[in-house]
Every structure is written in C-alpha cells, then in structure tokens.
Scaffold this active site. Sequence first.
Site, PDB file in Angstrom:
ATOM      1  N   CYS A  25       4.451  -2.324   9.387  1.00 20.60           N
ATOM      2  CA  CYS A  25       3.894  -2.482   8.043  1.00 20.60           C
ATOM      3  C   CYS A  25       2.775  -3.504   8.180  1.00 20.60           C
ATOM      4  CB  CYS A  25       4.964  -2.979   7.089  1.00 20.60           C
ATOM      5  SG  CYS A  25       4.279  -3.510   5.514  1.00 20.60           S
ATOM      6  N   ALA A  51       9.893  14.404  23.837  1.00 26.74           N
ATOM      7  CA  ALA A  51       8.436  14.609  23.724  1.00 26.74           C
ATOM      8  C   ALA A  51       7.666  13.312  23.521  1.00 26.74           C
ATOM      9  CB  ALA A  51       8.097  15.595  22.595  1.00 26.74           C
ATOM     10  N   ARG A 110     -10.498  -8.933   5.885  1.00 23.23           N
ATOM     11  CA  ARG A 110      -9.791  -9.979   5.139  1.00 23.23           C
ATOM     12  C   ARG A 110     -10.091 -11.398   5.647  1.00 23.23           C
ATOM     13  NH1 ARG A 110      -3.406  -9.015   4.148  1.00 23.23           N
ATOM     14  NH2 ARG A 110      -3.226 -10.016   2.121  1.00 23.23           N
ATOM     15  N   GLU A 123      -7.313 -13.051   0.465  1.00 24.93           N
ATOM     16  CA  GLU A 123      -7.767 -13.500   1.789  1.00 24.93           C
ATOM     17  C   GLU A 123      -7.352 -14.917   2.180  1.00 24.93           C
ATOM     18  OE1 GLU A 123     -12.043 -11.666   2.506  1.00 24.93           O
ATOM     19  OE2 GLU A 123     -11.775 -12.251   0.416  1.00 24.93           O
ATOM     20  N   CYS A 142       0.846  -1.212   0.000  1.00 24.43           N
ATOM     21  CA  CYS A 142       0.000   0.000   0.000  1.00 24.43           C
ATOM     22  C   CYS A 142       0.868   1.244   0.000  1.00 24.43           C
ATOM     23  CB  CYS A 142      -0.971   0.010   1.178  1.00 24.43           C
ATOM     24  SG  CYS A 142      -0.270   0.677   2.702  1.00 24.43           S
ATOM     25  N   LEU A 165      16.429  17.695  36.533  1.00 22.65           N
ATOM     26  CA  LEU A 165      17.445  16.662  36.721  1.00 22.65           C
ATOM     27  C   LEU A 165      18.685  17.037  35.915  1.00 22.65           C
ATOM     28  CD1 LEU A 165      15.822  13.117  36.673  1.00 22.65           C
ATOM     29  CD2 LEU A 165      16.423  14.549  38.602  1.00 22.65           C
ATOM     30  N   ARG A 199     -20.502 -16.692   5.811  1.00 19.21           N
ATOM     31  CA  ARG A 199     -19.237 -17.234   5.301  1.00 19.21           C
ATOM     32  C   ARG A 199     -18.560 -18.090   6.364  1.00 19.21           C
ATOM     33  NH1 ARG A 199     -15.270 -16.699   1.054  1.00 19.21           N
ATOM     34  NH2 ARG A 199     -16.629 -15.378  -0.184  1.00 19.21           N
ATOM     35  N   GLU A 227     -14.548  -1.046   3.242  1.00 15.47           N
ATOM     36  CA  GLU A 227     -15.575  -1.523   2.314  1.00 15.47           C
ATOM     37  C   GLU A 227     -16.911  -0.842   2.592  1.00 15.47           C
ATOM     38  OE1 GLU A 227     -17.795  -5.638   0.891  1.00 15.47           O
ATOM     39  OE2 GLU A 227     -15.990  -5.808   2.111  1.00 15.47           O
ATOM     40  N   PHE A 275      13.156  -0.879  24.678  1.00 13.95           N
ATOM     41  CA  PHE A 275      12.309   0.245  25.096  1.00 13.95           C
ATOM     42  C   PHE A 275      11.901   1.024  23.848  1.00 13.95           C
ATOM     43  CE2 PHE A 275      12.041   4.811  25.953  1.00 13.95           C
ATOM     44  CZ  PHE A 275      11.029   4.830  26.896  1.00 13.95           C
ATOM     45  N   GLN A 285     -12.901   1.306  -0.441  1.00 16.35           N
ATOM     46  CA  GLN A 285     -12.916   0.143  -1.330  1.00 16.35           C
ATOM     47  C   GLN A 285     -14.210   0.096  -2.133  1.00 16.35           C
ATOM     48  OE1 GLN A 285     -11.353  -2.276   2.469  1.00 16.35           O
ATOM     49  NE2 GLN A 285     -11.893  -3.653   0.820  1.00 16.35           N
TER      50      GLN A 285
END
Length: 1498
Positions: free
Chosen positions: A189, A407, A1060, A1424, A145, A556, A1028, A950, A489, A915
Amino acid sequence: MSLPAPPKSAAAGPPRVRSATEALTPLIESTYTTPDITTYINGRRTIISNPNPHWTLLDYIRAQPNLKGTKLGCGEGGCGACTVVLQVPDIQSEKRRIKHLSVNACLFPLVGIDGKHVITVEGIGNVGRPHPLQERIAKLHGSQCGFCTPGIVMSLYAVVRNAYNPETKKFHLSAREIEMEGHLDGNLCRCTGYKPILQAAKTFVTEDLRGQLAEEDEPTTADAKNFEKDFIDLTQNGCAGRSKVSCGRPGGCCRDSPSDSSSAKSNSADSKSDASSPPTEPTLASDDEHIPTIVDAKEEPQPDPAISGAEYAKPLKSKEHGVAGETKTTTSAPEAPAASPEKGVPRIEFLEYVPDTELIFPSALWKYEPQALCYGNEKKIWFRPTKLEQLVELKDAYPSAKLVGGASEVQVEVRFKHSDFAVSVYISDIAELKQTKLPMEAELETAKELIVAANTPLTELEQICKQVYKKLGKRAMVLEALRKQLRYFAGRQIRNVASLAGNIVTASPISDANPVLVAAGATLEAINKNDGSIDLPMSKFFVAYRTTTLPPDAALHRIRIPLAPEGSREVLKAYKQAKRKDDDIAIVTAAFRVRLDANDLVEDISIVYGGMAPMTKESPKTQSALLGKPWFHSVTLDAALTALLEDYNLPYSVPGGMADYRKTLTLSLFFRFWHDSAAEFGLGNVDEQVIDEIHREISSGARDDYNPYEQRVVGKQVAHMSALKQCTGEAEYIDDMPRLDRELFGGLVMSTKAHAKILSIDWEPALKMPGVVGYIDRKSIPADVNIWGSIKKDEPFFAEDKVLSHGQVIGMVYADSALEAQAAARVVKVEYEVLPPILTIDEAIAAQSYFPHGKFLRKGLAIDDEMADAFAQCDRIFEGVSRLGGQEHFYLETNAALSIPSGEDGAIEVWSSTQNTMETQEFVSSVLGVPSNRVNARVKRMGGGFGGKESRSVPFAVYTAIAARKEKRPVRIMLNRDEDMLLSGQRHPFQARWKVGVSNEGKLLALEADVYNNGGFSQDMSGAVMDRCLTHFDNSYECPNVFLRGHVCRTNIHSNTAYRGFGAPQGMYFSETIMYNIAEGLGMDVDELRWKNLYKIGEHTPFFQKIDEDWHVPMLLQQLNKSSDYENRKAAVKDFNSKNRWRKRGICLVPCKFGLSFATALHLNQAGAYVKIYHDGSVLLHHGGTEMGQGLYTKMCQIAAQELGTPLDAIYTQDSQTYQIANASPTAASSGSDLNGMAIKNACDQINERLKPFREKLGKDAPLKALAHAAYIDRVNLAANGFWKMPKVGYAWGDTNLETVKPMYYYWTQGACCSEVELDLLTGDHTVLRSDIMMDVGNSINPAIDYGQIEGAFIQGQGLFTMEETLWARSGQLFTRGPGTYKIPGFSDIPQIFNASMLRYDNEGKPLSWNHLRSVQSSKGIGEPPLFLGSTVFFALREAVKAAREMNGKSVGGGDDGWALDSPATCERLRLGVGDGLVERARTVRNEGEANFLVAVA
C-alpha cells in the site's frame, strides 16, 4: 467442442526431434479430450470453453463485466492488488475440510481454476451489506486511494476463513498471527502507512471474533491486550504496557466494555477532565493517555445524523406547494461514524460478524472428477494432466514442454522477457506431485530423511517443517533452516502456489532454498518414461547459470532431505540478506552445515552461498581449510575468512553490482554462523547479539483522536466517502470503466536506448499481427504540435530523429485487445546509432550539461557578493558533498486514459488518471487542433498520484485522443508497471556541494551551496522543484549570510517530475545533514545546536519571508520532547551502545517547516467551484480538485455540508471535469483543500445570502429540502460559481528589499518527529523501534483523513531515505522497473511503535487559535509536509552507524575524513559504513577502467 491443434512453430528439443503437431496430436486425441475449464466464481458455476491461452486468471476476471475489483498493479506478483482467494479441498487433512488460498491472479494460470471455487472481492460483500472486514477497513480509515484495498481485503479474508474450525465453531487466530506470520507480506500500500489496515485487521480479531476465539487465542496475552480497543495509548516511558484500569475519560474509556461507554455521558464536557488538558503533555498517567476512538459492534449501526440520513422532497407538481414536507427518499453514508455521546471524541459502530453467512464451498466440487484438459490456438497450447503417468507420457512425447506450477517465475518471463512457452503444462493438480505424506510418529523418530513431494506448496512445506522440527528437535535443524528461508520467500500469495521443485529447477543463483538443500546433501528424484526414477544429488545438480543436470524429458518427483543421525554433533543454519526483509529476493543467501567429532574437530562441513556466483555454489577452498581443525578457535575463524575471499573473489564490475557488500556479507554470515554453531555445541561463552538477527515485535501506536474544535460536520472523523466502495471493489477507476462498442487498446513503442539517433522504423511486422488496426507516430500530427511541457515546452510527444532516454515514446500501435496491442508494439523494428549517454549529476557537471535556470537566493552579505567577508567572521568552516537519490512514485494504479470521440464538431471526452485536468485539456486540444471547449477532460478518482500524475499523465491522454480521432473509435490505454516506471519520471535525485561557517558556540554565520538536481532528458518541472529545494534549504534555522545557487542537470534518464514534497524534503535533508556535520565538527550535541539556531518570530528566511506569530516549531519540539520521553531515551540509547558490540541504536528529534502555496507560479494559486442545489434539497458539488486517495472530495463535501447546514450525504461530487470547472489548477502543492475549499465556501456564501429570507421565514433549523423548495417557487437561483485566489503571496526572484518583497508562501505547515532505530552491524539490517510524529495542521477539517496523510507521508519518506533505491545499467537502461527490483516499505517496515498527534495547545495548556491564517476553516495543508520527517529514521540510523564507527576507531563527520552517509541508507551503505575489520578485509580492488555494474544517478 473443438480441441485445439498444437502450435506449429514450437520446435521440440532433444532427445528426439519431432514437431509439436506430430508429438502432441496423438495425446490430444487419446488423453486430453476436453478444452473446458469447469469452475465456480463467487458461488456461480462457470464453464470456460477454450479460452485465450495467453490469459492469466486476472485477464479472465477483468474481462467479466462485474468483476473489476481485482486490480492489475504490477503483473509480477509483487504488490498484491490482484489477490483473489481459491477455495479448495484440503488434501492434507484427514477430515473433509476446505482451505482458502490467497493467490496472485496476475500470475495464476487460468487452467489452474478447474475444479476450484474462485472468490473475488465482489463475492464477499457489497456496499449494501459489506463483509465485516470490508466495513472495518473502511471505517477505521484503512483505505485511501483504494486501489490496493481489494487485494488486502482478500488476503485477510483467507486468513480469517482458514482460522475457522467448523466443528468447534471457534477461530484459531490472534492479532500476532495477523501481523507476524507473513499473511500480508505479498500486499503493498502506498497511501496509508499500513497502520490503520493492521489496526482494522487486529481489532477484527480481538473484537468481532471475541467469544468466537479458541481459548488459547483469546486476547489475554500481553500483546493481544494492546488491541482490545482501538488505538493504543501512548504511555509515559514509551515501553511499558498500558495500565489495566479505566481512565474514566468522558465518552467512556477505551478499556470500558461497550455498555460502560454510554453510561459515561454524565461526565459532561464542562467538568475539568483529562480531555481538556494538552494531549501530549504528560503530567499524571491518566493525563498522558491519547484519547482513542470509541468502537462498538451492533446489529444495526446508528450513523451520526449530521453525516448520514439526508431527506429529499417529492417531485414538484404544478401549483402543489406542500410537497416540501413530504419525503421521496433518504440517503445514508455507509462509512459514517456513529453519533458520539461526547463532542470531539469519535464513535464508530460496526455490523456484527456472523461466520455462518460466509460463502460456502460448492457441494458439486466435492464430487468433481478432474479431467485431463487441453486448450489453445496456433500460437500457444495448455495441457493439464491429472496423473503422474500422463505427465511422464507428455514429457516423453515432447520434452521441451514447459512445466508450470505456481507460474511465479514462468509468468514473469512471459510478461517481461516475452518468452512464449508455446506448449505449457500445468502440473499443480497432480496429487502424487503435491501431497507430502508424513510418516507415523514412531517411524518419524527413526527416519533418516524426510521425503517431500516435489510440488508441495511452500506454505504447506513451511507447516511440515515446523511440525517435524517440533517433534524431532535439533536432528531436524535442516527443516528449521528451510522453514526460516521459506518464511521470507516472496509473498504469501506466491508461497501458497509455488513449490520447492519450481525453486530448484529455475536454478536461480539467488535461490533461498537451494543452499539449504545443497548443504544438507539432499537428493532429487526425477522421473521419465525410459529410466523410471533417476537420482540427482543436489551437490552436482547446478552446472552453470540457470542450467542443471535434469534430463529434458524428466520431471522432478520427490526431494529427499537427510536428517542428522541420532546423537551426532551437527549444526545446520541458513541466512539471507535482502533489501527488504519481507517478500524480497536475496542479495546474498547462505547455508552452513558442520559436524564435529568428540574432540571438537571438524569432521564434515558444507558452506554454500547464493548470490556470489552464477549458480548456488559450495566453497571448496574454505571447506578443505576447515576439515580436521578445532572449530571454536580464532585461528580456524581467520583461516575460514581468508579462504572465503579466495572462493568468492568478486571483481568490482560483477553483474548485479555491490561487490564490496556481497563479499562483506559472505564473511559476516559465516562469522554469525561460527558463533551460532558454537553456542549450539556449547563450546564457550558466545555474545547472543552476534547470533540474533533483527526481529521486530507486533506493532502498536496511538492517535490522539480527541478534537476540541469539532463542529457539526467539519472537524469530524468521517471516513473517506469512497472507502467502503473501495473495500468492496465497487469503486471505479479508469480501466474499470465498461468497455465501449468498437473500443481499441493502445500499446506503446518505446526506445530501448538511452541516447541514440533513429535510423529507421519498420511498422510492417506490427500491422501483420492479429487484431491490429493501425498506429500513430510523429507523422500523425502537425510537426509544430509535437511538443509539450508543464513549464517549458521542450519534450516531443513522439521521438523525432533522436531518442534521449530509455523508454522514450516513438509511437503507439492500437488493436482490438490490450494483449494484442502490446504484442504488436514489441515487433516494431527500430534501428539506432547509439550515442554516449549522460546519466549522473557528476557526469552532467563534467560535461556542463544543464537546462537554463540561473536562480539564486542571497541574504546578508551575499547580496553584495561579500560571502568571503562572511566566512572571515567564522571560527570554524565545514565543507562537504551530500547526495540524495530519487524515488519512484509507485502509485498502485499505473497511468491510464480513455478517449471517446464525438461524431460531431471535433469534440472528444478524455478520461485520464490525472491530477491536472486543465493541462490534459490544453494539450489534447492543441494536438487535435480544436478549441478547449470541445475537450472534456475527466477523472473520478486515481489509484494514487503523489505528483506523478500532475504532468506525466498528459501524453497518454494525448496518444489515445490522436488515435481516437484518427479511427473515430474509443481508444484506451493502461500502462504496465515497467512502462509506467520508465515513462512517468521520479523524484529528483539531488546533490549539494556546501560550505558552512559557525562560531565556536555553534551559531550559524554563513552558508553557501551549489545545489544540483537530475532533471532527466526534458525540463518538466525540474526548475520549480529546484526553487522549492532552495527555499527549504534553511529548514527551521536562522543564518544571517546565505548564498544558494541552483543548477538543473540535463541527462539521458527519464524526465523527473513532481513528487510529494516537490524539492522541499531534499532541501531540508541537506539542512539537517549540515547540522550533523557541524555538531560532529564542534563536538557539540546536535539538539543543542538545533535549538541555538531555530528561527525566532520577526526573523527572515533567505527569501525574506517573515517568521510571524504562526511560528510553532519550538513549541512542537518541546511538547514532542516531553511526550516521547526523548531525553531519557537518548540516554538509554547511549547506554545501550556502550554495552553492545554487534547492535547499535540511534535516536533523533528533527523539526520541519513546509511552505504552502504554488510559490512563484502565482497564477496557479486560484480555484473555482460550482454548487447546485436541486429542488429536492440534494446538492451537486464540482470543484477543480481531483481525488487521488487524499480525501479531498470528502473534505470538500464536509465544507459544503457545514456551510449549507445539511447532512454530509446530501452533497455529491460526481467527478472532476473541465466542462464543469474551467481553468482548474492541478491538485498539487498540498493546496487542494485551501484553494478549492475557499472557492466552495465562496459559492455557499452566495447561496446562503439568497436563502437568508427563507431561513428567517421557515426557521434556522429548516431542512435544505424545505429551503430549496421555497426558494425555487420564489424563482431564486440555487446554483453558484465560487472562486478564490490566494491573497498576499507574490514573491519575485531576486527581490531582496524588505520593504517591497512579498511572501512566497501563504503559511507554514510545521511538524517534528522523534525516531529510534536498531541496527545489526553484521548485515546492515535495521528496524524502527519507535516513531512519534506531531504536526501543526491548524484546525483540521477531518482529523482522521489528516492522520492518514501524516502516517502515509511518513512511511513514504522512510522509504525515500532508507530502502528505495533507483538504479540504471551503465548503458542507460533503467534497472529498477517493478516491485521485484524496486522496494517500497511493506507491512513489516513500519515503526514498531508509531504514535501520531496534532498540535492543539501551547506549552501552558491553553488552546491555540489559527484564525490569523485566513485559510479555509483555519486548517492547513497536510499532504506533503510530513514526508520529510521520514528522514528521522535515516538520521537515527546515521547516529547508530556513527556509534559503530567510534567503537571501531573510525572518524565521524565534521568534514575531517569525508565520511558521509548518503541517502538512501540502504543495508549496503549502512553495513559498509560500520568500517569494521570484515569490511576492510572484503574491500574490492578496482582495476583501471572498471565501472560498477549499476549506477545511482545522484
């Protein structure tokens, strides 16, 4: 240059109360005299004067017109999509060196770039001249993608630049370094499964940098050898390294040097070679090799002419007929593979890498003198002191000023807790606070402590700890413990800027570092104006939840970490357990220090835990119980375990939940340390496995890249056509589209309650906010159109009198900027009367809260309601309840939409990350009251979809359209990650209550189940998902008598939706769980049970679809069994488990079949396409499919190019839009290629028929530009509308007549997978040792893209079944709302060996044919089907836990004691399932009325 005035609202804290204006104005006038940030961005000097103080670096970058490659993925530094690189002088280095820091731009304060060089993805390359990293990731299929890709590119870029030594002109880098040192742990990803990205990065090192590597990093070590050439071979035993000799295969061996590969041409295809034997059927070692891609680096790569280099005719002038022979221009496809000397073996060529061409550090920055900075407005002000005394002065004047370093915590509080921090001070440019100077070698030898500058970045601190530990050895054990905690970490981007001071002062109860420092007896040095330096012992520093003894006016300065005295017998170790190994917050973290006297008695001890109390806590009872005791004695261990449970007696309802697991970990981690320390002291024989934590090796894996069915264009491994644009940041997503004139931004007002009546809504506070233009709610549209739904229209766009789920939309505020709109949405006042929510499936069953559904599957005796008779025939009956949790889509690009109203006819253009263009068009048209022909719904690409876009994308498009029409201005919205997770729904949680009957021999005879899914507050597609699930409940097994009943539960969680697999993975999960229970109950091998019950050709499913000649599951199981060496490895696992007490392994081999079609939504099984050939020979292609990373556009262009006989780059798809393709079905159900591909073929067939006479005249190889020219002159139509509808399907629910019943699915995509895991019984941690997956995809249109889908789906499935756990608070608030709380697999979670192949031959080695399919190019849908095979990791873990339970004398399944491992198999469930003495000791007593803090809703 005007300096800002301090915020009036900021109230100062103690000790002296002065307003911000009084306190800060003198400092602004005297010290902070400039509001200008001076920086370089991609080599260009930039001065940012008095910017918006609420902006992060990402906000600034994305506000620039040509810097859209840096993405907003989560806003909390958890996904890495926003990664940029800061080029800064290396202050730790003696020489004039620079370093490259990858940072999260979404967190990084804008003020922090002063005096630094910011490099974004655009700065390192573009499509015309990409950086070799960008090119490699694109061509090796590492971008699907593409939304995460720029961030990954930048993380890798920093690693490569940091590895270069400008003096020696060599790189200190290895493939191991790339993967094992945490450089990518801050990047996620969701598409690729990570393997091709790692492959691209590691081969960049071993190939592009070959000859430029420092000697010690040259790829000669065993692990680096694995990456000398692209894809690693699968070897016979699966564990041995590859052989050292060339396999001599046609087209060149992967071990030949590049010059050898071309000389191999003579080995022609007609000679019998290992290339023509079955790829996964090993006979001899050479035959066993998967055939890899040939890769090569060239100055000018030569692309395959069938893919790249189309020529286009000159413009046509009147009566000038010879122009067809002339060329006006050519195009090239930068991602194109090279022409391969051997048919079916892909060849990829890369540009050579020249380090000297990289961006240099601007020379002006070497001389730059940083000034004390200050900028802001009446709401917020930033200070940037450059000296420690400036900070001390400022803190003295205004103690409640917020100090900001990296931050990483502060920005999360700003973004998600809406803390304002009106006066913020950036302290990371104060050299005294961030430079840790190590003592000289001689001093170091005798040093009693290490003094660390408080703001030293964690990455540097990691290196310092490593360095000192290497020199001092066990005296510096504290530093090794600290380094180990820091390595895991957060992500690398956060470690590059975060500091120990930030970690300490945040006082998080689950801090990784604080237990180490407390156990070591560290002391903090704070500094303020009145007292100068103040010593604060860590042991007394934490006083309550996030409360410390640090004076408000102090900062500190340094941290003093004691080192063990020379010769003392002291051991210090630290441990951490989290949901995911990399980049995750701890569940429990611990540090232990023990000192023994000469008699092995405990002289001093410190036992410190995080995650077991509201703050980091010592264990007083345990410590006093152990003092003076003999350390390595079982009585001492027992006393410690007993005392620990008194120190940490968590109640069942403890905040954060997991009471049993946390208490068990408390004991387990101490138990590990006790053994670990005994081994260090040499006190006796200690089982290594108690000590060793799960450690993964560098990953490898094979793809069989040989495709015997390759054609001119179809079947070639062409990279995703947008891949290079995605790698360079040039690919445009919805929110990257340039801002329009007078554009507005939406901010959603959402319910904070899960179930409540709305008593009142007050919009006034929002309308008074700066930049706000207006709002919309239910009153903005007619009451009868305030409703939508994909199947059943039952969900309001805007809540009416009630809210039914946490996050349900009440309205939308819009303003001049996104930040202003979001701020305004937060101040809308809504009053509620809270009602009790229903959250779980069990609660819904108890309350009989269902949506109408009523669909059953009946087969055999069930047709006549005679299941009692069926069960009466069975020898054994087993019953059980199985549960499977939901799953967040976690596409990297959240939902986004942009509506642009036209000035006339009520027309509107709606861009949406969807979609489903047709449904978007339909509902926008409905709410606006205009016909569909006035609404053009468009999408170019999505940053991932997976079903989540979808239907759930529709409302956001509608909201922008309503506001755009109201204001007659463009309106845009992009959801934040937490909003998206609240609103977009998830995979459905499921529960099955099943009963199965079998013969003594293991034949299935009867199956009955009530299956429930959690639909949420509206129906969406929950009914279709249930259907399904029921039709995949059989997986691959025949059972003569079946009765399955589906129930859709109505609850008060978000509306769950398509994801999926759409219910099929849940159905097959139940099927396999039942098989394991039967096998355990019968004492039979589960593989034998599976084999006995596999479908045979001619049998029928529970919905009477015939198993036909396309049945390949038995063949897949046999071939994979052989190629993965399953039987030998299964025996080896059994042997391993018999010899190991603290580790167990599991292995399994599981099949799947997945039905392709939109099932009984028959009307969706159709598609249209529009093909236009222009006079110059270029082709414009539109079809109904959408591109979300799955490569649909690429495959469709390949089909068109193949059919029209033109190079691939002559075909162009602009976007998907309803003005080009009417009534397009959603891109879903893995049918995108089938439906749209056939429609394209139909259009091309029409055009080819018209071009036939011209081909006869000009010759069969005439280029398209000549044919188009001739046809145009002859007035022939060069445009065609294609259409296809799927034949033969048409099942009707309830039809049990074998004569009349129609198939539900067009065909089955089938597969099998074998996975092996190792489990740490003390913590529940695991690693996947190896996975081999084999899929039947028919004749692949593009094997590279299909492999990407196979691997990506597998890893997504692995996440579903192991670590991805969605949780709610008891009140109905979603708890897991971002990457901080919801964990998807990362780079280090993929199988250590990951092999993928495609079925090409039968068991005799004869090529298979799929011509019977009647699908496009005889291919199969693949998006799928492989996802379910991720469950092999779950079932292998189940086997490992089962082995542990057997060892511990606990029963295992078969329904006898109700032991069940539910999905997901989190570390918590795995550890508690082991059933050992530590679990029993730690069990929490649940008092009456006590509920768990968090709820899983399956």
